[in-house]
Scaffold this motif. Sequence first.
Motif, PDB file in Angstrom:
ATOM      1  N   THR A 269      -7.422 -54.729  -8.803  1.00 10.83           N
ATOM      2  CA  THR A 269      -7.271 -54.309  -7.755  1.00 10.83           C
ATOM      3  C   THR A 269      -8.345 -54.318  -6.375  1.00 10.83           C
ATOM      4  OG1 THR A 269      -7.731 -52.042  -8.113  1.00 10.83           O
ATOM      5  CG2 THR A 269      -5.396 -52.737  -8.191  1.00 10.83           C
TER       6      THR A 269
ATOM      7  N   LEU B 287      -7.440 -58.321  -4.527  1.00 12.29           N
ATOM      8  CA  LEU B 287      -5.914 -58.389  -4.501  1.00 12.29           C
ATOM      9  C   LEU B 287      -5.635 -59.861  -3.931  1.00 12.29           C
ATOM     10  CD1 LEU B 287      -4.806 -55.006  -3.431  1.00 12.29           C
ATOM     11  CD2 LEU B 287      -4.326 -56.096  -5.722  1.00 12.29           C
TER      12      LEU B 287
ATOM     13  N   LEU C  87      -1.122 -51.408  -9.350  1.00  8.84           N
ATOM     14  CA  LEU C  87      -0.976 -52.170  -7.862  1.00  8.84           C
ATOM     15  C   LEU C  87      -0.166 -51.211  -7.086  1.00  8.84           C
ATOM     16  CD1 LEU C  87      -1.089 -54.453  -5.671  1.00  8.84           C
ATOM     17  CD2 LEU C  87       0.826 -55.231  -6.762  1.00  8.84           C
TER      18      LEU C  87
ATOM     19  N   SER D 101      -2.455 -48.223  -6.007  1.00  6.72           N
ATOM     20  CA  SER D 101      -3.602 -48.603  -5.200  1.00  6.72           C
ATOM     21  C   SER D 101      -3.568 -48.124  -3.773  1.00  6.72           C
ATOM     22  CB  SER D 101      -4.081 -49.849  -5.702  1.00  6.72           C
ATOM     23  OG  SER D 101      -3.049 -50.933  -4.898  1.00  6.72           O
TER      24      SER D 101
END
Length: 517
Positions: free
Chosen positions: A83, A86, A193, A196
């Motif tokens: 993350t 990305l 994800l 996050s």
Amino acid sequence: MENETKLSIYRAARTIKRKDNTLYNALRSIYEDSIFVGEISQLWPQLPLVANLRCGLWYNPKFHSTCYFKSTDGHTNNWSFNTSRLNFHIALLAGQKGGCIIVDSTRRGKRFPDSMSKTIPIWTCVLNRSIFNYLNKFSNADASLVKEVRNADDSNTGCNSHDWDCSLHLPLWVSETEKAAIEDRLEGWTKDLETSGADIAILASCLKKPLRPLWISQKTVIWINEVPDYDSWDFTPIILVSASSTSGVTQHRTTSEFSWNYIPGAGDDEESWARGLSPNLFWNHAYDLISTGPDVCNQKVADIVEKDRVYRARRGQDAPQITVKPSISESSPCLDPLLCSDLSNITLISSDEERGIFWLGSTNLALGSSQIAAERSSNVDCVLNCDQWPISVHHQEAEAYLHLPIVSSKMDRFSLFNNLSSAVNFAKSNLTKGRTLLICCHDGEDISVCVCLAILISLFNDEGSFDDGKFFSETGITKCEMRRRLVYVCKFAIKARPSRGNLKQVFSFLNSEVAKV
């Protein structure tokens, strides 16, 4: 006697390898491979060309943008969806343009680097699954909201949440066993994800079709008169181009003037061979370097790099002069004025922001390289310079400029940690007065990003508003929260590449600050 024989064979092999991996061989190999990259890009000229840092940057004079997919995230039994990398801007770019072409290369023995074989396929799959979950959530609540979010009806997009492809697409050379092991981890990565803080909504509104990787190498057969239109596919293509030839045998090539040895993946590990030459400098002098031949190539590169260093020095930019030890096979020393390639000079034909200062929303914080800071410091109220070298700035007030010579965690495990307190205090004193702050380091991608992250967590609440540290003192810090804030930083600073070692120092510093409260 036997040991001496083995040592002699080893030395002979090393000598042969050094002769093969000369500077001219590397540059000539890159030049030849770039022709293939250019040919592929012309098959779909509407699709933007993207370089996977840092090797990919060498294989074309102009890129629309850059990305950072690490091969280590695709290594067997070490698969990862990170993350902190990305690459959302690539997904958005592909959504806007209908796809993109990513260029990278690898050393002898592989057709594609692991970044292309597994890291990017994992990335496309996780993003597709997150978008599917996002659309499904709205579809279950109110079907009309799905159309509003996608800003188009099903006839325009060609798909909806029910036929959105969430499959893992890997190349044929990845085994079924490895594919199954990766698929077992997809659900966890998707949750990572979604928690996050990444903006899935904007991704869902931009992508009309799911992402899907395609692979092209120099062994790929393409019928020129049957090249498909990318708009005809029912997915958004991420075309992965491996620039180099995959022959396992050293290729000795000859032209009418020179002979040279081809090096697959020559652009990789540039610190070991480039002698301070950056991709930008190479392409500015490519014809001259290639046409002069191997005998004078080293000296030619030394002259080009030195002229660039002098030019930088006259403009008050970072231009250290460092002498490197010559290799055994060379008789003359060579100056290496740059420790690594200056990526900020690469020609990126995108927005001005991508070539300059990255503003983090409405926080009054900005990120950039030290070169950009020296050129454009008049655009901000104060500068926090985290480069090893000082820069000339336009600010007259002493409190408007602070130089903290921070080195990477590989050189000093505590350099960043020891300077973060001063950085946060400097930021606090200026942000309290409503001033804008530019945080810079050599490349604007690692140390400055970590310093900015520490400032953002220490002085801003979870909505990105300056509160003088109130939110931080009340809630402290967790790895999940730090990851969420890093995603926020990377949303704006698309070139951010914080190292794990430096991020660990930031987390340690924040925990030590919590302990003081």
